[in-house]
Design an enzyme around this catalytic site. Structure first.
Site, PDB file in Angstrom:
ATOM      1  N   GLY B 319       0.867  -1.304   0.143  1.00  0.00           N
ATOM      2  CA  GLY B 319       0.010  -0.056   0.024  1.00  0.00           C
ATOM      3  C   GLY B 319       0.907   1.125   0.123  1.00  0.00           C
ATOM      4  N   SER B 320       0.346   2.062   0.469  1.00  0.00           N
ATOM      5  CA  SER B 320       0.949   3.629   0.526  1.00  0.00           C
ATOM      6  C   SER B 320       2.430   3.649   0.946  1.00  0.00           C
ATOM      7  CB  SER B 320       0.092   4.763   1.081  1.00  0.00           C
ATOM      8  OG  SER B 320      -1.200   4.635   0.666  1.00  0.00           O
TER       9      SER B 320
END
Lengths: 372, 688
Positions: B319-320
């Site tokens: 993810g981020s």
């Protein structure tokens, strides 16, 4: 002892006439028995299922009583020894017969009579009394021309044989036979007869081997020690090996905990593990000393009754010590027999005390010709 | 007869014939006693004397016989004790003797044949082997097998008495009675004095701290051979070398991470969690926690979910948190500058897929803003500018295509598209951490590398030797060889060169400095504010990704919320990673379960607790200086003559093609805007 040689009291006369070296040797054995009981008691108390304190107390009491019996009986005159032995022989014979009826069976043999607190083994007491009675009968047959003493003794012996065989107590039977044979031998019986007796014993042995599975396994185990079932003797030899010259120290035995009969038949192995070669050699020497000294003193004796009685008594004592120690050392097949004064057991201690009391009484210094 | 010689025979012996009568001195002659007298000896008397002589001879023989018998006993005694003693073979005796003769060394090294213990970096034992014994019986030596079974049952409750009695009565020569009994039980069995019972020394693995690092330590089978974790990886080393194996773990740090992770997991009702603390300069792992866990002493009964090591075996889309990598690779290769702006106003439509921002700003964002607001669109544009080739090369250098090299047999291999299927869309989605699955350890390592100045490290569970020399007792030869050697059970990928642990940085020092500032910015101005700890200058990055469904696609309402951080940012020392699997928001988080709400606060609490233990003290005095050195404006000033707007790969070789594609995409985006937006699973991540 403060008693002077001129002290003519009962105690003074006893002290100066008794064989003090043998008395000291017996006291030493009793003391060593006390030590060995301390060594064996923890595991044995658990095995027998008694509280350890009670167990200790009982054996201490027996050992103390044993010493009192030794001293007390040694004060008897030869005549009273004979009377006591005749009485004892009758009682013991009766009780031995009764074991067949009311005896307590332990490990497949009826040898004990239960009394409150402990069990007695009458045949233990039969052994010394019969030795004295047989000596008297044989000696009497030599003194009086037409007295069939030897025959009566043989008959008595036959009765005892039957009783012991019925119990069965092959060990006791062997000892009584050997004692009686020794008495006949010392008594001057024709060597032919002695040889016949020996052959009879050997044949009896073979008979037992053939008919009695228990005896056969014991002998086979002895002959083939590598076979499976030699647990006790393996452990006993390991105990000796573990002991070495000086032993592991009192109470430091480890193999002893694995010896099922550490307190009785294999007490010598426990002694070997904890006290080592030197102490065991001393124990052997003490037994040998008592036997040989008694026999040598008889060389100066003129009374045939005393010669036969004492030689019978010490033969019984020495043979029993030999069988016990030799079994533990794998010198002979294992035969359940106690080590005098050292093995646990009330009957054994008291019977041995009676036996040695008789020996001391009969070997006291006397003026010759005093009545027997 | 111990007194003087008794009168004996002297009185009876006849005096010599020539003797003269003796009389007392001075006595009259008449009083003289004749010296010779005639003694009449009767026939019976003579017979008796002869019999006595015979008896004496035989007494002598008897005495000699007894001396022979006792002499034989004495000789046999000497043989049994001195000449050829039979030594007892019982191990009990040998061990008692061994203990008695040796001075008592420390517990762990006392037993020479033990499996080596495992301890943490401070010497705290984590796994030790205890002395136990196997009890077996030789029924042939037993006198009463039923009695033996009953007695054994009385001291060993685990024994099944009827079964044992049956075995003892039928088996030949060997029957197991019980295994792994304690020394106390061994003594009790020995005290029973049953013939034919023997003991075999054995040992049992014991984990004194129970749940502590259970999945890392793994376990052993009944024969003391490792079957999981460190126990398996170092099985040979632990068996061969009795010296304790010292791990890099610090039980104090491990306990704090466990504590905070468990609290966060309970608060947000997550189904699992993972936490890692690593030294960013050496790669030493101070804590590796995976929840749920289990008592390491109960390895055999632990459920599979508890035995699963989420930190080393769990594969998650980063993810981020991956945007740090995208920013680093782009800055390092010069494709973008810190002052460039990227289009976060328009969603990206790519074929059937649409990339959007969650809570987007709907405007062009500067690079620092892309990180601080965690813009998927910005990251996708940046990745697009970098291009697939440089992106893959960077990720390969960062070890994203290999196992992480940690000393755990369970360490997982990442999942990613092969080069042939690494499309432009893949490049963009990987730019914001989707379309690739890696373990938390991969992410922590990559984050540490971009923060530490670009020095490649290998996460390790072994404590570093003080001199830095490899431990000669360890089977690990060199970090390179052990860490990145191709896995035996998987064929090596031909195109992928194993990343090499280099002394030279993997990136320009300037790039790392910018990344540090960007990480700090996330905590001071972005979504990671709740991880701030005064005086420790924490920097980090949040990451919330939808879980990949077992059926393909994403699970809409199940997140993996992670926060990866490094502190202190002015002089990076430790990386802290906290991840919650499927947390549920509650009232205190406004029913959000995003990383900034659930994982970042836990990371902050961990840092506040472990930093003092690790010898780091809050630096409040120099706060102004440090803040200034780490300052990063959200909207940096554009140098004169430069254009901030950068949405296409103006500096790359594929300019032309990319430009055309860009136009096509814009046209498609306009068309899609008219119809219903279908956010498809692969690209539909909400990322913050």
């Amino acid at each position: 002892m403060a008693a002077s040689r001129t002290d003519t009291s009962l105690l003074g006369r006893w002290w100066w006439s008794v064989d003090r070296l043998t008395l000291i040797a017996i006291a030493g054995l009793i003391g060593f028995g006390y030590v060995m009981m301390l060594a064996a008691s923890p595991s044995v108390a658990a095995r027998i299922g008694e509280a350890q304190d009670l167990f200790l107390f009982k054996q201490v009491a027996f050992l103390a009583a044993g010493f009192v019996v030794v001293v007390g009986v040694s004060m008897l005159s030869p005549r009273n020894v004979r009377r006591a032995a005749v009485l004892g022989c009758m009682i013991a014979l009766g009780l031995t017969a009764m074991t067949l009826l009311i005896g307590t069976e332990i490990k497949g043999a009826r040898r004990w009579i239960s009394l409150p607190g402990f069990a007695i083994q009458p045949s233990e007491f039969l052994k010394p009394s019969f030795a004295v009675v047989a000596a008297w009968l044989i000696a009497e047959s030599k003194r009086r021309r037409h007295f069939p003493g030897t025959l009566i003794a043989c008959a008595l012996f036959a009765i005892i044989l039957v009783l012991l065989n019925a119990q069965p107590d092959i060990g006791m039977l062997t000892v009584v036979s050997a004692v009686f044979l020794t008495q006949l031998f010392v008594g001057g019986l024709n060597l032919g007869w002695i040889g016949a007796g020996l052959v009879g014993m050997v044949l009896g042995g073979f008979g037992l081997y053939a008919w009695d599975a228990h005896v056969r396994t014991r002998v086979l185990r002895f002959l083939h020690p590598t076979a499976d079932n030699s647990y006790q003797i393996d452990k006993a030899l390991q105990a000796f090996g573990n002991g070495g010259l000086f032993g592991r120290g009192p109470g430091e035995g480890q193999v002893k905990d694995m010896l099922p009969d550490a307190h009785a038949d294999f007490v010598f192995a426990v002694a070997g593990e904890e006290f080592g070669f030197l102490v065991c050699l001393a124990v052997i020497s003490v037994f040998c000393f008592i036997v040989v000294r008694a026999l040598m003193r008889l060389l100066r004796e003129h009374d045939m009754f005393i010669i036969l009685a004492v030689s019978g008594l010490v033969t019984s004592f020495g043979l029993q010590a030999f069988v016990n120690m030799a079994s533990a050392l794998h010198l002979i097949p294992t035969k359940g027999m106690t080590l005098p004064f050292i093995s646990y057991g009330g009957s054994s201690v008291l019977a041995m005390a009676l036996e040695m009391g008789f020996v001391l009484a009969l070997t006291r210094a006397r003026t010759h010709g005093s009545p027997t | 007869m111990a007194g003087p010689t008794p009168p004996g025979d002297d009185g009876r012996r006849a005096p010599p014939p020539d003797a003269t009568p003796a009389r007392p001195f001075g006595a009259p002659r008449a009083a003289a006693v004749p010296r010779m007298e005639t003694v009449r000896v009767t026939a019976p008397d003579l017979q008796r004397r002869a019999a006595l002589e015979k008896s004496r001879g035989r007494l002598l023989l008897t005495a000699i016989g007894f001396m022979v018998l006792f002499g034989a006993v004495a000789i046999k005694l000497a043989d049994a004790t001195l000449i050829a003693p039979v030594r007892p073979k019982e191990p009990v005796v040998a061990r008692i003797e061994a203990l008695a003769t040796k001075p008592a060394p420390p517990l762990v090294t006392m037993l020479p044949y033990h499996r080596a213990s495992i301890e943490d970096r401070n010497g705290q034992p984590l796994a030790i082997s205890l002395d136990t014994a196997e009890v077996y019986a030789d029924p042939r030596e037993m006198m009463d097998t039923n009695d033996a079974a009953r007695k054994l049952k009385s001291v060993l409750p685990q024994v099944n008495e009827p079964e044992l009695a049956h075995k003892l009565s039928t088996a030949k020569d060997f029957v197991y009675v019980a295994r792994r009994i304690t020394p106390r039980e061994e003594a009790a069995v020995n005290a029973l004095g049953i013939p034919g019972i023997y003991f075999q020394p054995s040992e049992r693995r014991f984990y004194p701290l129970g749940r502590m690092a259970a999945q890392v330590l793994g376990g052993v089978d009944v024969d003391e051979h490792g079957v999981a974790g460190i126990e398996k990886y170092f099985d040979k080393r632990l068996m061969d070398n009795p010296a304790p194996l010292r791990l890099s773990l610090d039980v104090r740090v491990q306990a704090i991470v466990h504590d905070e992770l468990q609290a966060a997991m309970d608060e947000f009702k997550a189904i699992g969690a993972a936490g890692i603390v690593m030294d960013v300069n050496t790669g030493e792992l101070l804590a590796v926690v995976s929840l749920p866990d289990y008592d390491a002493n109960d390895f055999g009964n632990a459920p599979a979910d508890a035995r699963f090591n989420r930190a080393a075996t769990g594969l998650y889309e980063p993810g981020s948190t991956f945007k740090l990598q995208t920013a680093a690779m782009a800055l390092d290769c010069g494709a973008v500058h810190i002052w460039n702006m990227f289009d976060a106003a328009e969603p990206i439509h790519f074929g059937r897929f649409t990339i959007t921002d969650f809570e987007g700003k709907h405007r062009w964002l500067y690079l620092p803003e892309v990180l601080a607001y965690s813009s998927n669109l910005g990251a996708a544009h940046i990745a697009d500018i970098v291009g697939a080739a440089r992106q893959r090369a960077w990720l390969a250098r960062m070890g994203m295509f290999q196992r992480v090299g940690v000393e755990l047999p369970e360490a997982a291999r990442p999942l990613f598209q092969p080069a042939s299927r690494w499309s432009r869309l893949t490049t963009m989605t990987v730019g914001f951490g989707q379309g690739i699955s890696i373990t938390p350890l991969h992410l922590v390592r990559a984050t540490a590398v971009v923060a530490n100045g670009g020095i490649m490290i290998r996460p390790t569970l072994l404590a570093r030797e003080p001199e830095g020399a490899p431990d000669p007792t360890s089977p690990v030869l060199t970090p390179v060889a052990a860490g990145f050697a191709p896995d035996a059970d998987m064929p090596p990928e031909p195109k992928m060169k194993p990343p090499v642990v280099l002394d030279q940085p993997l990136m320009k020092p300037g790039t790392s400095a910018i990344i540090r500032k960007l990480m700090r910015l996330v905590v001071t101005a972005g979504y990671g504010k709740s991880a701030a700890v005064p005086g420790y200058y924490v920097g980090g990055k949040t990451g919330t990704s939808e879980k990949v469904s077992p059926h393909g696609g994403y699970e809409k309402h199940a997140n993996v919320s992670a926060f990866v951080s490094v502190f202190p940012m002015n002089h990076p020392r430790y990386a802290v990673y906290m991840m919650l699997d499927d947390p549920k928001g509650n009232a205190s988080t406004g029913f959000f379960s995003t990383a900034g709400m659930v994982a970042a606060p836990a990371a902050g609490r961990v840092i506040a607790r472990i930093a003092p233990l690790l010898g780091l003290f809050p630096d409040i005095a120099d706060k102004a200086t440090i803040d200034a050195s780490l300052a990063m404006p959200l909207q940096p000033a554009v140098p004169p003559g430069m254009h901030a707007a950068l949405n296409g790969p103006v500096t790359t070789a594929e300019t032309g093609a990319h430009g055309r594609e860009h136009e096509r995409r814009r046209a498609r985006a306009a068309a899609d805007a008219a119809g219903a937006h279908t956010r498809l699973a692969l690209a539909g991540a909400r990322a913050r």
